[in-house]
Enzyme design. Sequence first.
Site, mmCIF file in Angstrom:
data_model
loop_
_atom_site.group_PDB
_atom_site.id
_atom_site.type_symbol
_atom_site.label_atom_id
_atom_site.label_comp_id
_atom_site.label_asym_id
_atom_site.label_seq_id
_atom_site.Cartn_x
_atom_site.Cartn_y
_atom_site.Cartn_z
ATOM 1 N N LYS A 235 -0.671 -3.135 -60.900
ATOM 2 C CA LYS A 235 -2.081 -3.226 -60.505
ATOM 3 C C LYS A 235 -2.859 -1.999 -60.970
ATOM 4 O O LYS A 235 -2.377 -0.868 -60.876
ATOM 5 C CB LYS A 235 -2.179 -3.385 -58.984
ATOM 6 C CG LYS A 235 -3.606 -3.452 -58.495
ATOM 7 C CD LYS A 235 -3.737 -4.028 -57.105
ATOM 8 C CE LYS A 235 -5.176 -4.003 -56.629
ATOM 9 N NZ LYS A 235 -6.115 -4.641 -57.569
ATOM 10 N N HIS B 178 0.841 -4.791 -53.312
ATOM 11 C CA HIS B 178 0.649 -5.448 -54.612
ATOM 12 C C HIS B 178 1.787 -5.122 -55.580
ATOM 13 O O HIS B 178 2.534 -4.163 -55.375
ATOM 14 C CB HIS B 178 -0.672 -4.997 -55.253
ATOM 15 C CG HIS B 178 -1.878 -5.678 -54.674
ATOM 16 N ND1 HIS B 178 -2.467 -5.257 -53.511
ATOM 17 C CD2 HIS B 178 -2.589 -6.750 -55.102
ATOM 18 C CE1 HIS B 178 -3.515 -6.039 -53.244
ATOM 19 N NE2 HIS B 178 -3.605 -6.951 -54.190
HETATM 20 N N1 LIG Z 1 -10.838 -11.406 -57.562
HETATM 21 C C1 LIG Z 1 -9.586 -11.886 -57.540
HETATM 22 O O1 LIG Z 1 -9.292 -12.911 -56.885
HETATM 23 C C2 LIG Z 1 -8.528 -11.165 -58.328
HETATM 24 C C3 LIG Z 1 -8.866 -10.036 -59.014
HETATM 25 N N2 LIG Z 1 -7.954 -9.411 -59.806
HETATM 26 C C4 LIG Z 1 -8.458 -8.294 -60.577
HETATM 27 O O2 LIG Z 1 -8.615 -8.720 -61.931
HETATM 28 C C5 LIG Z 1 -8.443 -7.614 -62.816
HETATM 29 C C6 LIG Z 1 -7.385 -7.967 -63.855
HETATM 30 O O3 LIG Z 1 -6.132 -8.149 -63.228
HETATM 31 P P1 LIG Z 1 -4.851 -8.607 -64.074
HETATM 32 O O4 LIG Z 1 -5.120 -9.896 -64.755
HETATM 33 O O5 LIG Z 1 -3.688 -8.497 -63.158
HETATM 34 O O6 LIG Z 1 -4.779 -7.428 -65.165
HETATM 35 P P2 LIG Z 1 -4.080 -7.454 -66.608
HETATM 36 O O7 LIG Z 1 -3.914 -6.040 -67.006
HETATM 37 O O8 LIG Z 1 -2.891 -8.351 -66.608
HETATM 38 O O9 LIG Z 1 -5.185 -8.155 -67.538
HETATM 39 C C7 LIG Z 1 -6.366 -7.555 -67.933
HETATM 40 C C8 LIG Z 1 -6.644 -7.991 -69.357
HETATM 41 O O10 LIG Z 1 -7.952 -7.581 -69.702
HETATM 42 C C9 LIG Z 1 -7.909 -7.116 -71.037
HETATM 43 N N3 LIG Z 1 -9.061 -6.254 -71.266
HETATM 44 C C10 LIG Z 1 -9.216 -4.949 -70.956
HETATM 45 N N4 LIG Z 1 -10.444 -4.534 -71.348
HETATM 46 C C11 LIG Z 1 -11.057 -5.614 -71.890
HETATM 47 C C12 LIG Z 1 -12.335 -5.811 -72.460
HETATM 48 N N5 LIG Z 1 -13.230 -4.806 -72.555
HETATM 49 N N6 LIG Z 1 -12.656 -7.048 -72.914
HETATM 50 C C13 LIG Z 1 -11.766 -8.061 -72.855
HETATM 51 N N7 LIG Z 1 -10.530 -7.924 -72.315
HETATM 52 C C14 LIG Z 1 -10.187 -6.708 -71.841
HETATM 53 C C15 LIG Z 1 -6.556 -6.408 -71.163
HETATM 54 O O11 LIG Z 1 -6.151 -6.250 -72.515
HETATM 55 C C16 LIG Z 1 -5.678 -7.379 -70.392
HETATM 56 O O12 LIG Z 1 -5.160 -8.396 -71.238
HETATM 57 C C17 LIG Z 1 -8.086 -6.426 -61.913
HETATM 58 O O13 LIG Z 1 -9.258 -5.710 -61.603
HETATM 59 C C18 LIG Z 1 -7.542 -7.094 -60.657
HETATM 60 O O14 LIG Z 1 -7.648 -6.298 -59.513
HETATM 61 C C19 LIG Z 1 -6.673 -9.862 -59.909
HETATM 62 C C20 LIG Z 1 -6.279 -10.956 -59.216
HETATM 63 C C21 LIG Z 1 -7.174 -11.725 -58.373
HETATM 64 O O1 LIG Z 2 -4.790 -6.750 -59.084
HETATM 65 C C1 LIG Z 2 -4.453 -7.741 -58.401
HETATM 66 O O2 LIG Z 2 -3.367 -8.310 -58.564
HETATM 67 C C2 LIG Z 2 -5.378 -8.238 -57.379
HETATM 68 N N1 LIG Z 2 -6.573 -7.710 -57.299
HETATM 69 C C3 LIG Z 2 -7.595 -8.068 -56.376
HETATM 70 C C4 LIG Z 2 -7.872 -6.917 -55.438
HETATM 71 O O3 LIG Z 2 -7.826 -5.756 -55.873
HETATM 72 O O4 LIG Z 2 -8.186 -7.164 -54.268
HETATM 73 C C5 LIG Z 2 -7.304 -9.372 -55.669
HETATM 74 C C6 LIG Z 2 -5.860 -9.571 -55.310
HETATM 75 O O5 LIG Z 2 -5.545 -8.680 -54.286
HETATM 76 C C7 LIG Z 2 -4.968 -9.378 -56.520
#
Ligand SMILES: NC(=O)C1=CN([C@@H]2O[C@H](COP(=O)(O)OP(=O)(O)OC[C@H]3O[C@@H](n4cnc5c(N)ncnc54)[C@H](O)[C@@H]3O)[C@@H](O)[C@H]2O)C=CC1
Ligand SMILES: O=C(O)C1=N[C@H](C(=O)O)C[C@H](O)C1
Length: 246
Positions: free
Chosen positions: A135, A131
């Site tokens: 992350k 990643h």
């Molecule tokens: N299920 C999926 O397909 C995917 C899951 N993810 C997951 O999504 C999560 C976020 O990933 P990213 O967008 O890369 O992180 P990021 O750090 O770019 O964005 C997270 C955002 O959430 C905000 N935030 C934090 N606490 C908050 C709260 N209490 N209320 C509202 N906003 C809040 C932060 O200020 C930030 O803007 C991670 O856990 C990641 O692993 C990421 C990509 C795909």
């Molecule tokens: O943080 C990410 O970027 C992602 N988070 C998810 C995970 O932890 O599996 C999904 C994807 O891998 C991207």
Amino acid sequence: MINVGVLGARGRMGATVCAAVEAADDLALVAAVDADEDRSALGKAEVVVDFTHPGAVMDNLRWCVDNGLHAVVGTTGFDDDRLATVRGWLAANPGIGVLVAPNFGIAAVLMMRFAAQAARFFESVEIVELHHPNKADAPSGTARRTAELIAAARREAGLDPAGPDATTTALDGARGASVDGIPVHAVRLGGLVAHQEVLLGGSGETLTIRHDSLDRVSFMPGVLLAVREISARPGLTVGLDPLLDL
Ligand SMILES: NC(=O)C1=CN([C@@H]2O[C@H](COP(=O)(O)OP(=O)(O)OC[C@H]3O[C@@H](n4cnc5c(N)ncnc54)[C@H](O)[C@@H]3O)[C@@H](O)[C@H]2O)C=CC1
Ligand SMILES: O=C(O)C1=N[C@H](C(=O)O)C[C@H](O)C1
């Protein structure tokens, strides 16, 4: 028209979700909320999408359920205890649907499914997830879920989840982390988005199942599918698989 709110709206995923919702003819973005902002704007929504942080998501989800809002959750950090807690909230709020998926990429869901299918045919299995360096957590939610599915398939087939390994570890972490007995290795590297390899090995042959998310738009068809379907699925849904009829 479905009214949608986004939590984590200024993050990498949240901003991509806001753009995808705004581009969809049947969805309206009615609230975009980030950290330290008032969640009450989400009251106008029917479905809330959460891509925030493992440390924030449970409080957000509780708030959504208490306020009668369906939720689509991509944030990682969900173990069995957390899922049981969410089931408890939903039992007290029948009619509300929550979908928690470690990965919304259709190809990623298929990668996990293929890995589970292949797992009983090989003596060794290891997972390498790769990643971007920003992350929040390791190992990834996808790697954890893949390892759980593989371990369950191997147990059902009467196999030890862990393959043979005569190595003596001289340094902690050299053989990765063990998730249900499956070694999981996490790489953090500039230039990457989200990638995973499942390595399977047996008698004189190996199989590598690899998935690459090259852009966060890869997650959007899955997120929008969940947004459209969640109101018809009360209770807790884990993973995108049930919506894809897999
Ligand atoms: N299920 C999926 O397909 C995917 C899951 N993810 C997951 O999504 C999560 C976020 O990933 P990213 O967008 O890369 O992180 P990021 O750090 O770019 O964005 C997270 C955002 O959430 C905000 N935030 C934090 N606490 C908050 C709260 N209490 N209320 C509202 N906003 C809040 C932060 O200020 C930030 O803007 C991670 O856990 C990641 O692993 C990421 C990509 C795909
Ligand atoms: O943080 C990410 O970027 C992602 N988070 C998810 C995970 O932890 O599996 C999904 C994807 O891998 C991207």
